[in-house]
Design a protein around this motif. Structure first.
Motif, PDB file in Angstrom:
ATOM      1  N   VAL A 139      -6.052   0.626   6.703  1.00  0.00           N
ATOM      2  CA  VAL A 139      -6.116   0.883   8.144  1.00  0.00           C
ATOM      3  C   VAL A 139      -6.221  -0.458   8.855  1.00  0.00           C
ATOM      4  O   VAL A 139      -7.120  -1.258   8.570  1.00  0.00           O
ATOM      5  CB  VAL A 139      -7.327   1.765   8.511  1.00  0.00           C
ATOM      6  N   LEU A 140      -5.302  -0.693   9.783  1.00  0.00           N
ATOM      7  CA  LEU A 140      -5.304  -1.916  10.596  1.00  0.00           C
ATOM      8  C   LEU A 140      -5.719  -1.571  12.012  1.00  0.00           C
ATOM      9  O   LEU A 140      -5.045  -0.790  12.701  1.00  0.00           O
ATOM     10  CB  LEU A 140      -3.914  -2.551  10.606  1.00  0.00           C
ATOM     11  N   GLU A 141      -6.835  -2.124  12.480  1.00  0.00           N
ATOM     12  CA  GLU A 141      -7.362  -1.832  13.807  1.00  0.00           C
ATOM     13  C   GLU A 141      -7.384  -3.106  14.646  1.00  0.00           C
ATOM     14  O   GLU A 141      -7.896  -4.144  14.217  1.00  0.00           O
ATOM     15  CB  GLU A 141      -8.769  -1.250  13.709  1.00  0.00           C
ATOM     16  N   ARG A 142      -6.817  -3.017  15.857  1.00  0.00           N
ATOM     17  CA  ARG A 142      -6.733  -4.175  16.752  1.00  0.00           C
ATOM     18  C   ARG A 142      -8.108  -4.645  17.232  1.00  0.00           C
ATOM     19  O   ARG A 142      -8.380  -5.848  17.302  1.00  0.00           O
ATOM     20  CB  ARG A 142      -5.868  -3.807  17.964  1.00  0.00           C
ATOM     21  N   LEU A 143      -8.971  -3.723  17.602  1.00  0.00           N
ATOM     22  CA  LEU A 143     -10.276  -4.078  18.152  1.00  0.00           C
ATOM     23  C   LEU A 143     -11.231  -4.530  17.056  1.00  0.00           C
ATOM     24  O   LEU A 143     -10.930  -4.444  15.870  1.00  0.00           O
ATOM     25  CB  LEU A 143     -10.857  -2.887  18.906  1.00  0.00           C
ATOM     26  N   GLY A 144     -12.386  -4.963  17.463  1.00  0.00           N
ATOM     27  CA  GLY A 144     -13.379  -5.430  16.502  1.00  0.00           C
ATOM     28  C   GLY A 144     -14.206  -4.323  15.895  1.00  0.00           C
ATOM     29  O   GLY A 144     -15.170  -4.593  15.174  1.00  0.00           O
ATOM     30  N   HIS A 145     -13.854  -3.084  16.174  1.00  0.00           N
ATOM     31  CA  HIS A 145     -14.596  -1.938  15.644  1.00  0.00           C
ATOM     32  C   HIS A 145     -13.643  -0.755  15.530  1.00  0.00           C
ATOM     33  O   HIS A 145     -12.586  -0.721  16.167  1.00  0.00           O
ATOM     34  CB  HIS A 145     -15.758  -1.568  16.572  1.00  0.00           C
ATOM     35  N   THR A 146     -14.005   0.220  14.732  1.00  0.00           N
ATOM     36  CA  THR A 146     -13.230   1.448  14.643  1.00  0.00           C
ATOM     37  C   THR A 146     -13.702   2.428  15.717  1.00  0.00           C
ATOM     38  O   THR A 146     -14.694   2.205  16.409  1.00  0.00           O
ATOM     39  CB  THR A 146     -13.398   2.099  13.260  1.00  0.00           C
ATOM     40  N   GLY A 147     -12.948   3.521  15.863  1.00  0.00           N
ATOM     41  CA  GLY A 147     -13.373   4.580  16.779  1.00  0.00           C
ATOM     42  C   GLY A 147     -12.434   4.848  17.922  1.00  0.00           C
ATOM     43  O   GLY A 147     -12.415   5.947  18.467  1.00  0.00           O
ATOM     44  N   ILE A 152     -10.393  -0.600   5.389  1.00  0.00           N
ATOM     45  CA  ILE A 152     -10.332  -0.623   6.852  1.00  0.00           C
ATOM     46  C   ILE A 152     -10.644  -2.034   7.312  1.00  0.00           C
ATOM     47  O   ILE A 152     -11.699  -2.589   6.970  1.00  0.00           O
ATOM     48  CB  ILE A 152     -11.346   0.358   7.474  1.00  0.00           C
ATOM     49  N   VAL A 153      -9.718  -2.641   8.058  1.00  0.00           N
ATOM     50  CA  VAL A 153      -9.949  -3.980   8.579  1.00  0.00           C
ATOM     51  C   VAL A 153      -9.812  -3.952  10.094  1.00  0.00           C
ATOM     52  O   VAL A 153      -8.883  -3.355  10.638  1.00  0.00           O
ATOM     53  CB  VAL A 153      -8.996  -5.023   7.960  1.00  0.00           C
ATOM     54  N   THR A 154     -10.759  -4.566  10.775  1.00  0.00           N
ATOM     55  CA  THR A 154     -10.724  -4.660  12.230  1.00  0.00           C
ATOM     56  C   THR A 154     -10.264  -6.054  12.637  1.00  0.00           C
ATOM     57  O   THR A 154     -10.155  -6.961  11.813  1.00  0.00           O
ATOM     58  CB  THR A 154     -12.111  -4.356  12.817  1.00  0.00           C
ATOM     59  N   GLY A 155      -9.973  -6.207  13.926  1.00  0.00           N
ATOM     60  CA  GLY A 155      -9.480  -7.485  14.408  1.00  0.00           C
ATOM     61  C   GLY A 155      -8.084  -7.808  13.909  1.00  0.00           C
ATOM     62  O   GLY A 155      -7.678  -8.974  13.904  1.00  0.00           O
ATOM     63  N   HIS A 156      -7.340  -6.798  13.491  1.00  0.00           N
ATOM     64  CA  HIS A 156      -5.967  -6.956  12.996  1.00  0.00           C
ATOM     65  C   HIS A 156      -5.036  -6.146  13.898  1.00  0.00           C
ATOM     66  O   HIS A 156      -5.003  -4.917  13.828  1.00  0.00           O
ATOM     67  CB  HIS A 156      -5.840  -6.467  11.554  1.00  0.00           C
ATOM     68  N   GLU A 157      -4.295  -6.837  14.725  1.00  0.00           N
ATOM     69  CA  GLU A 157      -3.378  -6.188  15.662  1.00  0.00           C
ATOM     70  C   GLU A 157      -1.986  -6.080  15.054  1.00  0.00           C
ATOM     71  O   GLU A 157      -1.375  -7.094  14.699  1.00  0.00           O
ATOM     72  CB  GLU A 157      -3.300  -6.971  16.969  1.00  0.00           C
ATOM     73  N   VAL A 158      -1.487  -4.872  14.928  1.00  0.00           N
ATOM     74  CA  VAL A 158      -0.138  -4.673  14.411  1.00  0.00           C
ATOM     75  C   VAL A 158       0.867  -5.129  15.455  1.00  0.00           C
ATOM     76  O   VAL A 158       0.761  -4.781  16.644  1.00  0.00           O
ATOM     77  CB  VAL A 158       0.090  -3.201  14.025  1.00  0.00           C
ATOM     78  N   THR A 159       1.842  -5.899  15.026  1.00  0.00           N
ATOM     79  CA  THR A 159       2.826  -6.472  15.951  1.00  0.00           C
ATOM     80  C   THR A 159       4.234  -5.937  15.732  1.00  0.00           C
ATOM     81  O   THR A 159       5.028  -5.894  16.665  1.00  0.00           O
ATOM     82  CB  THR A 159       2.848  -8.003  15.811  1.00  0.00           C
ATOM     83  N   TYR A 188       0.843  -1.194   0.000  1.00  0.00           N
ATOM     84  CA  TYR A 188       0.000   0.000   0.000  1.00  0.00           C
ATOM     85  C   TYR A 188       0.880   1.245   0.000  1.00  0.00           C
ATOM     86  O   TYR A 188       2.025   1.226   0.446  1.00  0.00           O
ATOM     87  CB  TYR A 188      -0.903   0.020   1.235  1.00  0.00           C
ATOM     88  N   ASP A 189       0.311   2.331  -0.495  1.00  0.00           N
ATOM     89  CA  ASP A 189       1.024   3.605  -0.393  1.00  0.00           C
ATOM     90  C   ASP A 189       1.171   4.002   1.064  1.00  0.00           C
ATOM     91  O   ASP A 189       2.211   4.533   1.481  1.00  0.00           O
ATOM     92  CB  ASP A 189       0.269   4.705  -1.145  1.00  0.00           C
ATOM     93  N   ALA A 190       0.116   3.751   1.856  1.00  0.00           N
ATOM     94  CA  ALA A 190       0.139   4.109   3.278  1.00  0.00           C
ATOM     95  C   ALA A 190      -0.597   3.052   4.076  1.00  0.00           C
ATOM     96  O   ALA A 190      -1.707   2.644   3.703  1.00  0.00           O
ATOM     97  CB  ALA A 190      -0.505   5.470   3.508  1.00  0.00           C
ATOM     98  N   VAL A 191       0.028   2.609   5.160  1.00  0.00           N
ATOM     99  CA  VAL A 191      -0.628   1.751   6.138  1.00  0.00           C
ATOM    100  C   VAL A 191      -0.782   2.559   7.413  1.00  0.00           C
ATOM    101  O   VAL A 191       0.184   3.164   7.892  1.00  0.00           O
ATOM    102  CB  VAL A 191       0.166   0.456   6.396  1.00  0.00           C
ATOM    103  N   ILE A 192      -1.987   2.576   7.945  1.00  0.00           N
ATOM    104  CA  ILE A 192      -2.290   3.336   9.154  1.00  0.00           C
ATOM    105  C   ILE A 192      -2.530   2.363  10.293  1.00  0.00           C
ATOM    106  O   ILE A 192      -3.362   1.450  10.186  1.00  0.00           O
ATOM    107  CB  ILE A 192      -3.508   4.250   8.938  1.00  0.00           C
ATOM    108  N   VAL A 193      -1.784   2.543  11.365  1.00  0.00           N
ATOM    109  CA  VAL A 193      -1.879   1.669  12.533  1.00  0.00           C
ATOM    110  C   VAL A 193      -2.879   2.277  13.501  1.00  0.00           C
ATOM    111  O   VAL A 193      -2.610   3.290  14.145  1.00  0.00           O
ATOM    112  CB  VAL A 193      -0.506   1.512  13.216  1.00  0.00           C
ATOM    113  N   GLY A 194      -4.061   1.684  13.591  1.00  0.00           N
ATOM    114  CA  GLY A 194      -5.072   2.153  14.527  1.00  0.00           C
ATOM    115  C   GLY A 194      -6.207   2.879  13.843  1.00  0.00           C
ATOM    116  O   GLY A 194      -5.995   3.827  13.088  1.00  0.00           O
ATOM    117  N   GLY A 195      -7.437   2.443  14.123  1.00  0.00           N
ATOM    118  CA  GLY A 195      -8.628   3.013  13.498  1.00  0.00           C
ATOM    119  C   GLY A 195      -9.379   3.964  14.400  1.00  0.00           C
ATOM    120  O   GLY A 195     -10.612   4.048  14.312  1.00  0.00           O
TER     121      GLY A 195
END
Length: 531
Positions: free
Chosen positions: A34-42, A251-258, A7-14
């Motif tokens: 956008v990679l978001e750890r939780l099951g929802h954005t916000g 935007i994908v949820t349930g994806h925790e950046v490690t 991707y041109d840009a990956v954003i850690v956290g939704g």
């Protein structure tokens, strides 16, 4: 999602800042993930029904909006409504054995009369007008700079063009101007509270962290107003997520950046889900997490910070958040006070000037304050849409309490026990200002339990990743670069730089971060587009 997608840009956290950045970059034609750890954005700006079986969606963590620029709303075409509160604040007090209080709002004549009733003269009201005329002048000049390249210290000083205001807010501890301007202890306390929201400090702190907090609380929209998001905070981040997706962001949820690995030109971002692990490539990584979390993802030591750069360790939050649902509003000890007016704005509890100092000293010594200071407001008086029609018709209301001087250290040994002790002390202090115990007004959930939810800094760290439970990811910075700071790169010019050219901060840990503003997300996107 392919394991080696790029991707041109990956954003850690939704959270809201990550969504702002995603929307701007996607609208500019960039491929964004956008990679978001939780099951929802916000992130911290969400609405949720915290009480089982009760149809009320509360702003669970953040709850009011002031710093979100209209520029961002217009640029992204956000569909949201922010509503003014009819009253600014009410502060109850007992004077000469008689319950009374200070109501600010409802028109100039009512506010003037309230000051006269409390203090017995016109002096404090006139001082109030002069003081907040000064903060409004600051707001008009400072707020627009938040979505511009970072000014230098000298540049912002010249733009403000008011030496007395500059010295009062940017150079001397706030307590000096408060004490020089006001005589009444209660009035002094009402002013000081804006310097202590989520910031463990005191009026004469030489670090000026209280001044920085105060500044951000009085400049929003160029007016200092704090508005109610109709539908709750989730409506704000829902609109941002819609705008980002409509622009083409993924935007994908349930994806925790490690992990984050970078050579300064390209990066690889590792992630995991419940049942898989993967890596994506990125030209640039925007991190909507704290500087401490960024260091962990990079495998680097925690940041030490300098000037207006990322905040040093250790980081310690200092607030106590309590959500409540009531069957009815409580009656107040002050017979002249209408709870529908007093609770529509900010209801100050134990926030006289000397009370705030006493509570700070007790907490700094490791003890729960005898009279925990807090402020309360009733969202549903301004926006009943967060309640089901049935609850609204029955007269139910929400209360949001934000406690001050509750540093994480108080909860380190026994979080659950300290939480219960502080909750009891906080509600007991509130009860001293009511004509009836708040417990008598509480609704109950489907299991028969009172509708009360309390969160300590350690709870906030565990649930939404705030470092040390700090709602700003660390002490706020003044919105300028020191005159000797290097700002040659786009990231430095926008206040979002890290130690890596293609890794940027886009959350509250950036310069001009903190609060529900979208400013760091906007600025990180501008830095990327300026590369």
């Amino acid at each position: 999602m392919p394991a080696l997608a790029s991707y041109d840009a990956v954003i850690v956290g939704g959270g809201h800042n990550g969504l702002v950045a995603a929307a701007y970059l996607a609208r500019a034609g960039r491929r964004v993930l956008v990679l978001e750890r939780l099951g929802h954005t916000g992130g911290a700006a969400v609405s949720a029904p915290p009480f089982p079986g009760v149809a009320a969606r509360l702003s669970r963590y953040a709850y009011l909006v002031s710093l979100l620029p209209e520029r961002i709303v217009e640029d992204l075409g956000l569909r949201l409504t922010l509503r003014k509160r009819a009253f600014s604040s009410y502060t109850p007090v007992v004077r000469d054995g008689r319950p009374t209080g200070l109501l600010v709002g409802g028109g100039e004549s009512r506010t003037r009369a309230a000051f006269a009733e409390l203090t017995g003269s016109e002096r404090e009201y006139q001082a109030w007008l002069r003081f907040y005329d000064m903060t409004r002048r600051l707001a008009v000049r400072v707020f627009p700079t938040l979505t511009e390249p970072l000014p230098s210290r000298a540049g912002l000083r010249a733009r403000i063009a008011d030496e007395a205001a500059w010295r009062a807010i940017f150079e001397r501890p706030l307590g000096e101007v408060v004490e020089a301007t006001f005589q009444d202890d209660l009035v002094r306390g009402v002013v000081l509270t804006d310097a202590l929201i989520g910031t463990f400090s005191h009026a004469h702190d030489p670090s000026l962290r209280q001044n920085r907090c105060f500044l951000y609380h009085v400049i929003g929209q160029g007016t200092g107003d704090w508005d109610v998001p109709v539908g709750g905070m989730g409506a704000v981040t829902g609109a941002l997520a819609d705008a980002a997706r409509a622009a083409g962001a993924e935007i994908v949820t349930g994806h925790e950046v490690t992990t984050i690995a970078t050579d300064g030109l390209t990066a690889e971002v590792g992630y995991r889900t419940d049942d898989a692990e993967g890596v994506v490539g990125a030209g640039v990584v925007l991190v909507n997490a704290s500087p401490r979390e960024l260091a962990r993802l990079l495998g680097e030591p925690a940041p030490v910070g300098a000037g207006s750069r990322p905040r040093p360790e250790p980081v310690e939050g200092a607030q106590f958040k309590v959500n409540m649902l009531l069957r009815r509003l409580p009656a107040l000890r002050d017979p002249a006070a209408d709870p529908r007016e007093a609770l529509a704005g900010t209801f100050h509890v134990a926030e006289g000037y000397e009370q705030l100092e006493a509570a700070y000293r007790q907490a700094a010594a490791g003890a729960i304050p005898a009279e925990p200071p807090s402020e309360i407001y009733c969202h549903s008086l301004t926006d009943p849409s967060i309640l089901s029609p049935e609850l609204a018709a029955l007269g139910y209301h929400t209360l949001t309490l934000f406690g001050l001087h509750a540093p994480a250290r108080l909860f380190a040994e026994d979080n659950a026990g300290a939480r219960e002790r502080l909750l009891a002390a906080t509600l007991g202090t509130l009860n001293g200002l009511l004509a009836e115990p708040i417990d008598d007004c509480l609704a109950v959930d489907a299991t028969g339990r009172p509708c009360v939810e309390a969160k300590t800094p350690l709870d906030l760290e565990a649930e939404i990743g705030l470092p040390g439970g700090h709602i700003f990811h660390g002490d706020l910075a003044f919105p300028f670069a020191e005159d000797d700071e290097e700002t040659a790169s786009p990231a430095a010019r926008w206040g979002v730089a890290t130690g890596h050219a293609n890794v940027l901060l886009c959350g509250s840990g950036a310069v001009r971060g903190g609060g529900v503003s979208g400013v760091p997300g906007h600025n990180a996107a501008m830095a990327v587009l300026g590369r």
